[in-house]
Design an enzyme around this catalytic site. Structure first.
Site, PDB file in Angstrom:
ATOM      1  CE  LYS A 102      -3.776  -0.560   2.659  1.00  0.00           C
ATOM      2  NZ  LYS A 102      -4.420  -0.562   3.983  1.00  0.00           N
ATOM      3  CB  THR A 121     -15.402   4.499  14.324  1.00  0.00           C
ATOM      4  OG1 THR A 121     -15.443   5.504  13.323  1.00  0.00           O
ATOM      5  CG2 THR A 121     -16.754   4.392  14.993  1.00  0.00           C
ATOM      6  CD  GLU A 145     -15.893   4.035   1.847  1.00  0.00           C
ATOM      7  OE1 GLU A 145     -16.072   3.473   0.758  1.00  0.00           O
ATOM      8  OE2 GLU A 145     -15.542   3.426   2.875  1.00  0.00           O
ATOM      9  CG  ASN A 174     -21.575   6.426  11.655  1.00  0.00           C
ATOM     10  OD1 ASN A 174     -21.744   7.493  11.060  1.00  0.00           O
ATOM     11  ND2 ASN A 174     -20.491   5.697  11.498  1.00  0.00           N
ATOM     12  CG  LEU A 233     -35.851  10.757   5.000  1.00  0.00           C
ATOM     13  CD1 LEU A 233     -36.944  11.819   5.040  1.00  0.00           C
ATOM     14  CD2 LEU A 233     -36.192   9.627   5.982  1.00  0.00           C
ATOM     15  CB  ALA A 261     -37.195   3.626   0.632  1.00  0.00           C
ATOM     16  N   GLY A 293     -25.164  -0.301   3.838  1.00  0.00           N
ATOM     17  CA  GLY A 293     -24.054  -1.245   3.957  1.00  0.00           C
ATOM     18  C   GLY A 293     -22.773  -0.461   4.131  1.00  0.00           C
ATOM     19  CB  CYS A 329     -18.984   3.253   8.523  1.00  0.00           C
ATOM     20  SG  CYS A 329     -17.372   3.613   7.820  1.00  0.00           S
ATOM     21  NE  ARG A 374     -14.685  -1.392   3.802  1.00  0.00           N
ATOM     22  CZ  ARG A 374     -14.270  -0.385   4.584  1.00  0.00           C
ATOM     23  NH1 ARG A 374     -13.757  -0.642   5.753  1.00  0.00           N
ATOM     24  NH2 ARG A 374     -14.378   0.859   4.181  1.00  0.00           N
TER      25      ARG A 374
HETATM   26  C1  UGA Z   1     -20.938   6.832   6.877  1.00  0.00           C
HETATM   27  C2  UGA Z   1     -21.397   8.182   7.429  1.00  0.00           C
HETATM   28  O1  UGA Z   1     -22.326   8.770   6.526  1.00  0.00           O
HETATM   29  C3  UGA Z   1     -20.200   9.125   7.612  1.00  0.00           C
HETATM   30  O2  UGA Z   1     -20.630  10.345   8.177  1.00  0.00           O
HETATM   31  C4  UGA Z   1     -19.183   8.451   8.538  1.00  0.00           C
HETATM   32  O3  UGA Z   1     -18.027   9.256   8.703  1.00  0.00           O
HETATM   33  C5  UGA Z   1     -18.771   7.125   7.928  1.00  0.00           C
HETATM   34  O4  UGA Z   1     -19.937   6.286   7.749  1.00  0.00           O
HETATM   35  C6  UGA Z   1     -17.790   6.482   8.860  1.00  0.00           C
HETATM   36  O5  UGA Z   1     -18.195   6.059   9.941  1.00  0.00           O
HETATM   37  O6  UGA Z   1     -16.586   6.483   8.574  1.00  0.00           O
HETATM   38  P1  UGA Z   1     -20.287   5.939   4.442  1.00  0.00           P
HETATM   39  O7  UGA Z   1     -20.086   4.601   5.062  1.00  0.00           O
HETATM   40  O8  UGA Z   1     -19.291   6.456   3.470  1.00  0.00           O
HETATM   41  O9  UGA Z   1     -20.404   7.070   5.588  1.00  0.00           O
HETATM   42  O10 UGA Z   1     -21.665   5.833   3.699  1.00  0.00           O
HETATM   43  P2  UGA Z   1     -23.054   6.614   3.645  1.00  0.00           P
HETATM   44  O11 UGA Z   1     -23.025   7.628   2.580  1.00  0.00           O
HETATM   45  O12 UGA Z   1     -23.472   7.052   4.989  1.00  0.00           O
HETATM   46  O13 UGA Z   1     -23.994   5.429   3.154  1.00  0.00           O
HETATM   47  C7  UGA Z   1     -24.131   4.245   3.927  1.00  0.00           C
HETATM   48  C8  UGA Z   1     -25.131   3.317   3.298  1.00  0.00           C
HETATM   49  O14 UGA Z   1     -26.453   3.815   3.461  1.00  0.00           O
HETATM   50  C9  UGA Z   1     -24.954   3.082   1.794  1.00  0.00           C
HETATM   51  O15 UGA Z   1     -25.093   1.694   1.534  1.00  0.00           O
HETATM   52  C10 UGA Z   1     -26.079   3.874   1.179  1.00  0.00           C
HETATM   53  O16 UGA Z   1     -26.509   3.332  -0.045  1.00  0.00           O
HETATM   54  C11 UGA Z   1     -27.160   3.739   2.238  1.00  0.00           C
HETATM   55  N1  UGA Z   1     -28.159   4.820   2.210  1.00  0.00           N
HETATM   56  C12 UGA Z   1     -27.796   6.106   2.438  1.00  0.00           C
HETATM   57  C13 UGA Z   1     -29.494   4.503   1.975  1.00  0.00           C
HETATM   58  O17 UGA Z   1     -29.857   3.327   1.781  1.00  0.00           O
HETATM   59  N2  UGA Z   1     -30.419   5.502   1.972  1.00  0.00           N
HETATM   60  C14 UGA Z   1     -30.086   6.788   2.197  1.00  0.00           C
HETATM   61  O18 UGA Z   1     -30.995   7.640   2.190  1.00  0.00           O
HETATM   62  C15 UGA Z   1     -28.747   7.099   2.431  1.00  0.00           C
END
Ligand code: UGA
Length: 479
Positions: free
Chosen positions: A64, A151, A185, A247, A289, A291, A296, A299, A376
């Site tokens: 890496k 975290t 991400e 989270n 919001l 659906a 996944g 995090c 993941r």
């Molecule tokens: C998440 C948090 O949003 C960040 O603030 C945090 O820093 C990060 O985890 C972490 O702990 O490091 P991330 O895992 O990049 O960030 O992803 P999100 O954008 O939050 O999405 C998570 C999942 O929720 C995805 O699978 C996404 O498709 C899903 N999602 C999101 C929904 O199904 N509906 C939504 O309305 C929003």
């Protein structure tokens, strides 16, 4: 390993700091190290070099480090490659594998290693945090600040303090601070350069001052753009909980709308309109919001489990019992697509579950969300696995996640293009809302598919357009 919890926090009460402290190295600005150059550490290292700091990224994974040193980001994150190359060229950014080098170089050391879910339970595995802290602390030869970013469960910062006490020479007066991160991400560069808030936990004015100095670049950038970055200064326990609470709230919001989508399905309502209507209330808001097949990634799923495990250990399990339901709703979303596919393809539900043998299904999307190559705990891959296990001949396409998906799930067919995945399919499942899928031409795809049935697992397609092109359209929670 269960970490002890100290219920008597430090008497020091951190107030907002706006005064920088001179770095122990004698450099003009604190020199920063980021220990662990996975997604979090690499992004922070690159972005803080971009903010003008001298930065060293350290990882035990020599491959890496070789990639990063050669200007190659080992994962997909929009905009990061360019910043990496620019900052390597500017000489502000370097990478290495040596903790001695880190100790010699840095004033402020950010712990960015992973805290995965333990193999035999829901708790977070702190092995990597322990290794990074003890390796660094033992190598330090002058005062420094060690800042936790990973975290972690409540009580970890105090435990890190104890580790530092054991492994660093006492006369160096090495201090610990906590500074959780909130980057998403696919949006990480913006989130690091322009955070919507910063949370600082520290136990002395010196620690507060050097932590402030290590973020002055963020405040200066905000000032040039006439923005302010709110700072919450707090104790260790609060900083640890802020991250878990944030989270948990996001996961709950998603599971709430997914629960509503189940209700919409039995009542004939449309969850996308419902979400829009409730979201106009500023107390609720439109975001998070959406659906679909649920959340996944590396995090939210592991964090809500680790949070429950830790709070249970601390004797307040009832307070977060609802997170178990949040998790269950989320898991249910993954089986919904399997059931729907079975119905739509008119296949029997046998004693061992649905039988999809003899059907060909196109799966569009393998990553846990768009604009990343991260698979993941991806809901899309979980659904793909279920379809495959039910006997379907599954053909997957994803714009960025194919290599990672192939490693996790080698048994399905990966296609080089969207068209190739759809060709000959009896059913198309859109499981990640990539722009390439949202903007696809349903008429052209209809000519390739064997059956014009689409399951929109992310409610990201325009139903009117697909129906007009002759497709039978099925969203999530939409009549
Ligand atoms: C998440 C948090 O949003 C960040 O603030 C945090 O820093 C990060 O985890 C972490 O702990 O490091 P991330 O895992 O990049 O960030 O992803 P999100 O954008 O939050 O999405 C998570 C999942 O929720 C995805 O699978 C996404 O498709 C899903 N999602 C999101 C929904 O199904 N509906 C939504 O309305 C929003």
């Amino acid at each position: 390993m269960t970490i002890p919890y100290s219920s008597s926090p430090s008497p020091f009460s951190p107030a907002a700091v706006t005064e920088v402290v001179a770095p122990p190295s004698g450099a003009a600005k604190p020199r920063l190290t980021f220990l662990g150059t996975g997604y979090l550490g690499a992004t922070y290292a690159i972005c803080f070099a971009e903010l003008g700091y001298e930065v060293l990224g350290v990882d035990v994974d020599a491959d890496k480090i070789a990639k990063l040193s050669a200007g190659e980001v080992p994962f997909h994150e929009p905009g990061l490659d360019l910043l990496l190359r620019q900052n390597l060229a500017a000489g502000r950014l370097r990478f290495g594998t040596s903790y001695e080098q880190a100790a010699d170089f840095g004033d402020v050391h950010f712990i960015c290693v992973g805290t995965p879910q333990q193999n035999d339970g829901m708790s977070a595995d702190l092995t990597y945090v322990e290794r990074a802290v003890t390796s660094l602390a033992g190598a330090l030869t002058r005062k420094a600040l060690i800042v936790g970013k990973s975290t972690v469960p409540a009580g970890t910062a105090s435990w890190v303090q104890q580790l530092v006490g054991k492994h660093a020479a006492p006369e160096l007066e090495v201090e610990v601070a906590w500074n959780p991160e909130f980057l998403q991400e696919g949006h990480a560069v913006e989130d690091v350069l322009r955070p919507n808030r910063l949370v600082f936990a520290y136990e002395s004015p010196w620690a507060g001052g050097i932590l402030y100095a290590a973020h002055k670049g963020v405040f200066d950038l905000a000032a040039t753009e006439e923005r302010e970055v709110p700072v919450v200064s707090c104790n260790f326990a609060t900083a640890e909980l802020v991250k878990m609470a944030a989270n948990s709230f996001l996961a709950t919001k998603i599971s709430f709308i997914n629960a509503m989508s189940e209700v919409c399905e039995v009542t004939g309502a449309d969850v996308t309109l419902l979400a829009r209507a409730i979201g106009y209330d500023p107390r609720i808001g439109q975001r998070y919001l959406q659906a679909g097949i649920g959340f996944g990634g590396g995090c939210l799923p592991k964090d809500i489990r680790a949070f429950q495990a830790r709070v249970q250990e601390l004797g307040a399990g009832e307070s977060v019992r609802f997170l178990h339901e949040v998790d269950l709703i989320n898991q249910r979303r993954r089986t919904r697509v399997l059931k729907l596919a079975t119905q739509l393809l008119d296949r029997p539900f046998g004693p061992a579950g649905p039988d999809l043998s003899g059907t060909r299904i196109a799966v569009l999307g393998a990553t846990f969300k768009p604009n990343t190559d991260d698979v993941r705990d991806a809901p899309s891959l979980a659904v793909t696995t279920l379809l495959h296990k039910a006997g379907a001949d599954v053909h997957v396409y994803d714009p960025q996640g194919m290599d990672n998906a192939r490693t996790v799930l080698p048994d399905v067919t990966y296609e080089p293009t969207l068209d190739a995945a759809v060709a000959g399919a009896d059913l198309v499942c859109v499981l990640t809302e990539w722009g390439e899928f949202r903007n696809a031409d349903p008429t052209g795809l209809g000519q390739l598919a064997a059956g014009k049935i689409v399951i929109d697992g992310r409610n990201c397609l325009d139903p009117a357009l697909w129906i007009a092109a002759g497709w039978e359209y099925h969203g999530m929670g939409r009549s």
